[in-house]
Design an enzyme around this catalytic site. Structure first.
Site, PDB file in Angstrom:
ATOM      1  N   ALA A   1      72.854 110.239  85.844  1.00 44.67           N
ATOM      2  CA  ALA A   1      71.566 110.116  86.527  1.00 44.67           C
ATOM      3  C   ALA A   1      71.382 108.630  86.833  1.00 44.67           C
ATOM      4  CB  ALA A   1      70.429 110.645  85.660  1.00 44.67           C
TER       5      ALA A   1
ATOM      6  N   ILE B   1      82.270 118.786  97.020  1.00 43.54           N
ATOM      7  CA  ILE B   1      80.851 118.903  96.722  1.00 43.54           C
ATOM      8  C   ILE B   1      80.317 117.625  96.061  1.00 43.54           C
ATOM      9  CG2 ILE B   1      80.858 121.404  96.428  1.00 43.54           C
ATOM     10  CD1 ILE B   1      81.024 121.013  93.404  1.00 43.54           C
TER      11      ILE B   1
ATOM     12  N   GLY C   1      83.458 115.990  87.341  1.00 41.25           N
ATOM     13  CA  GLY C   1      84.675 116.046  86.539  1.00 41.25           C
ATOM     14  C   GLY C   1      85.318 117.420  86.568  1.00 41.25           C
TER      15      GLY C   1
ATOM     16  N   CYS D   1      69.663 113.975  98.412  1.00 44.12           N
ATOM     17  CA  CYS D   1      68.555 113.144  97.904  1.00 44.12           C
ATOM     18  C   CYS D   1      67.207 113.780  98.182  1.00 44.12           C
ATOM     19  CB  CYS D   1      68.584 111.795  98.592  1.00 44.12           C
ATOM     20  SG  CYS D   1      70.212 111.144  98.623  1.00 44.12           S
TER      21      CYS D   1
ATOM     22  N   LEU E   1      71.339 106.301  92.095  1.00 42.29           N
ATOM     23  CA  LEU E   1      71.764 105.637  93.327  1.00 42.29           C
ATOM     24  C   LEU E   1      71.443 104.146  93.355  1.00 42.29           C
ATOM     25  CD1 LEU E   1      70.783 108.601  95.663  1.00 42.29           C
ATOM     26  CD2 LEU E   1      73.112 107.895  95.099  1.00 42.29           C
TER      27      LEU E   1
ATOM     28  N   SER F   1      82.261 108.505  96.578  1.00 46.27           N
ATOM     29  CA  SER F   1      81.155 107.545  96.517  1.00 46.27           C
ATOM     30  C   SER F   1      80.547 107.449  95.115  1.00 46.27           C
ATOM     31  CB  SER F   1      80.071 107.973  97.502  1.00 46.27           C
ATOM     32  OG  SER F   1      78.995 107.064  97.465  1.00 46.27           O
TER      33      SER F   1
ATOM     34  N   LYS G   1      79.904 103.063  97.273  1.00 45.56           N
ATOM     35  CA  LYS G   1      78.753 103.618  96.561  1.00 45.56           C
ATOM     36  C   LYS G   1      77.573 103.768  97.530  1.00 45.56           C
ATOM     37  CE  LYS G   1      77.705 101.028  92.825  1.00 45.56           C
ATOM     38  NZ  LYS G   1      76.732 100.865  91.751  1.00 45.56           N
TER      39      LYS G   1
ATOM     40  N   GLY H   1      86.776 111.132  92.180  1.00 41.24           N
ATOM     41  CA  GLY H   1      85.574 110.526  91.619  1.00 41.24           C
ATOM     42  C   GLY H   1      85.707 110.174  90.154  1.00 41.24           C
ATOM     43  N   THR H   2      85.232 111.085  89.295  1.00 33.85           N
ATOM     44  CA  THR H   2      85.195 110.862  87.852  1.00 33.85           C
ATOM     45  C   THR H   2      86.552 110.410  87.296  1.00 33.85           C
ATOM     46  OG1 THR H   2      83.393 112.454  87.679  1.00 33.85           O
ATOM     47  CG2 THR H   2      84.620 112.014  85.659  1.00 33.85           C
TER      48      THR H   2
HETATM   49  C1  LIG Z   1      78.484 107.875  88.408  1.00 35.62           C
HETATM   50  C2  LIG Z   1      78.479 108.636  89.700  1.00 35.62           C
HETATM   51  C3  LIG Z   1      77.831 108.102  90.815  1.00 35.62           C
HETATM   52  C4  LIG Z   1      77.808 108.803  92.040  1.00 35.62           C
HETATM   53  N1  LIG Z   1      77.180 108.258  93.125  1.00 35.62           N
HETATM   54  C5  LIG Z   1      77.200 108.908  94.324  1.00 35.62           C
HETATM   55  C6  LIG Z   1      76.616 108.315  95.481  1.00 35.62           C
HETATM   56  O1  LIG Z   1      76.115 107.191  95.456  1.00 35.62           O
HETATM   57  N2  LIG Z   1      76.629 109.038  96.647  1.00 35.62           N
HETATM   58  C7  LIG Z   1      77.225 110.279  96.731  1.00 35.62           C
HETATM   59  O2  LIG Z   1      77.220 110.890  97.814  1.00 35.62           O
HETATM   60  N3  LIG Z   1      77.822 110.843  95.636  1.00 35.62           N
HETATM   61  C8  LIG Z   1      77.820 110.182  94.454  1.00 35.62           C
HETATM   62  N4  LIG Z   1      78.438 110.750  93.359  1.00 35.62           N
HETATM   63  C9  LIG Z   1      79.117 112.053  93.501  1.00 35.62           C
HETATM   64  C10 LIG Z   1      80.639 111.869  93.673  1.00 35.62           C
HETATM   65  O3  LIG Z   1      80.946 111.134  94.832  1.00 35.62           O
HETATM   66  C11 LIG Z   1      81.350 113.237  93.711  1.00 35.62           C
HETATM   67  O4  LIG Z   1      80.851 113.993  94.789  1.00 35.62           O
HETATM   68  C12 LIG Z   1      81.152 114.039  92.417  1.00 35.62           C
HETATM   69  O5  LIG Z   1      81.177 113.196  91.293  1.00 35.62           O
HETATM   70  C13 LIG Z   1      82.187 115.138  92.240  1.00 35.62           C
HETATM   71  O6  LIG Z   1      83.500 114.595  92.194  1.00 35.62           O
HETATM   72  P1  LIG Z   1      84.283 114.261  90.807  1.00 35.62           P
HETATM   73  O7  LIG Z   1      84.182 115.481  89.957  1.00 35.62           O
HETATM   74  O8  LIG Z   1      85.672 113.922  91.244  1.00 35.62           O
HETATM   75  O9  LIG Z   1      83.572 113.085  90.193  1.00 35.62           O
HETATM   76  C14 LIG Z   1      78.461 110.062  92.132  1.00 35.62           C
HETATM   77  C15 LIG Z   1      79.118 110.583  91.009  1.00 35.62           C
HETATM   78  C16 LIG Z   1      79.150 109.893  89.803  1.00 35.62           C
HETATM   79  C17 LIG Z   1      79.881 110.495  88.642  1.00 35.62           C
END
Ligand SMILES: Cc1cc2nc3c(=O)[nH]c(=O)nc-3n(C[C@H](O)[C@H](O)[C@H](O)COP(=O)(O)O)c2cc1C
Length: 306
Positions: free
Chosen positions: A73, A194, A220, A133, A76, A24, A48, A268-269
């Site tokens: 940051a 996580i 990341g 949140c 949301l 997300s 998202k 994600g990242t």
């Molecule tokens: C830019 C950005 C926006 C994110 N927005 C949400 C979100 O709206 N809801 C949510 O549950 N997690 C959100 N996350 C968390 C990611 O879904 C994910 O849990 C986290 O980034 C770890 O995974 P990654 O290392 O593969 O990015 C967001 C992460 C990033 C980097």
């Protein structure tokens, strides 16, 4: 050759054609990635985070690059559930891929109303509840850091929807297994983990935080070992499917999570670095099974030998 292997996995009542989902907030509402990815090949698309009302998020700067990762940051930012259902869902409904709506609120009542709204909507296969949140009724402490508060929230959501409910866990806790057990007891069909790890960065010339919000969420490759450890702990602690997320950049990373006990993964990242990452990971999982003479990805899940 690739079609000879079976990548299907079960997340409770939901069967996915493969275990690779989007995380997300890193894949927009799906359509943004259509030029780069065959969306019909994905296991699931998690959109998202959606709230009852549209949200502009935090002021900039809201993203900082860090060693092996990034801090965000965003706050949301989203178009709100009504515009999502009206303007974005019709495109997603034409896909074969299940769509999972990630939701968040500032009060239990907001989450309940989101769950009730989504319950009647065709084309949303499941709800992912973001419990990272701030709870405005509890002085801004996140719902996901207290087992009783998290369980209360998940129980309230559970009562408002018949759709499968996944709870997205926060790593910013002392014992993530205690939170996982509490939300499963409250009715979660699966857990994903996580979310980002809280961090910060400082511009030493200005002696000011690099993010306008001061702190942000680290994601990341930097967080992968932490995520993997938590997935392994939680997979042994609960009897519902676990979805692994955190720093997955390639198929080998995804395999680590599956071997640790995750039934599926979220990317994600990596989507920001390589918009085709999800498809490459799906191909890499097939290649791995072929190379090691396995027929089904299910043989891999939880196969860690210690
Ligand atoms: C830019 C950005 C926006 C994110 N927005 C949400 C979100 O709206 N809801 C949510 O549950 N997690 C959100 N996350 C968390 C990611 O879904 C994910 O849990 C986290 O980034 C770890 O995974 P990654 O290392 O593969 O990015 C967001 C992460 C990033 C980097």
């Amino acid at each position: 050759m690739r079609q000879d292997v079976d990548l299907r996995v079960d997340i409770g009542r939901l069967t996915l054609r493969n275990p690779v989902m989007t995380a997300s907030g890193t894949f927009g509402y799906g359509g943004e990635y259509a030029p780069f990815v065959d969306l019909d090949r994905l296991g699931a698309i998690v959109v998202k985070g959606l709230s009852l009302q549209p949200s502009a998020g935090n002021p900039p700067p809201r993203i900082v690059e860090t060693a092996c990762g990034m801090l965000n940051a965003i706050g949301l930012e989203n178009i709100g559930i009504e515009d999502f259902v009206r303007k974005r869902l019709p495109f997603l409904q034409r896909l074969q891929t299940p769509v999972i709506a990630n939701v968040y609120g500032k009060t239990v009542n907001e989450y309940e109303r989101l769950a009730a709204r989504i319950d009647g909507v065709d084309g949303i296969a499941a709800i992912e509840v973001n419990i990272s949140c701030p709870n405005v009724r509890a002085g801004g402490m996140a719902f996901g850091v207290d087992a009783a508060v998290a369980a209360d929230l998940v129980g309230a959501v559970r009562r408002r929807t018949a759709k499968p409910v996944t709870v997205k866990l926060s790593p910013n806790v002392t014992d993530i297994t205690a939170i996982a057990k509490a939300v499963v007891a409250a009715g979660a069909d699966s857990v994903s983990l996580i979310n980002t790890i809280t961090g910060m960065a400082i511009d030493v010339r200005k002696r000011r935080p690099r993010l306008a919000n001061i702190t942000g969420g680290l994601s990341g490759p930097a967080i992968k070992p932490v995520a993997l450890r938590m997935v392994w702990e939680v997979a042994r602690a609960v009897d519902v499917p676990v979805i692994g997320v955190g720093g997955i950049m390639n198929a080998e990373d995804a395999l680590e999570f599956l071997i640790a006990g995750a039934s599926a993964v979220q990317v994600g990242t990596a989507n920001f670095v390589n918009p085709a990452a999800t498809e490459e990971i799906i191909d890499g999982l097939s290649d791995y099974l072929l190379k090691f003479g396995m027929r089904s990805i299910r043989e891999i899940i939880g196969s860690l030998e210690t």
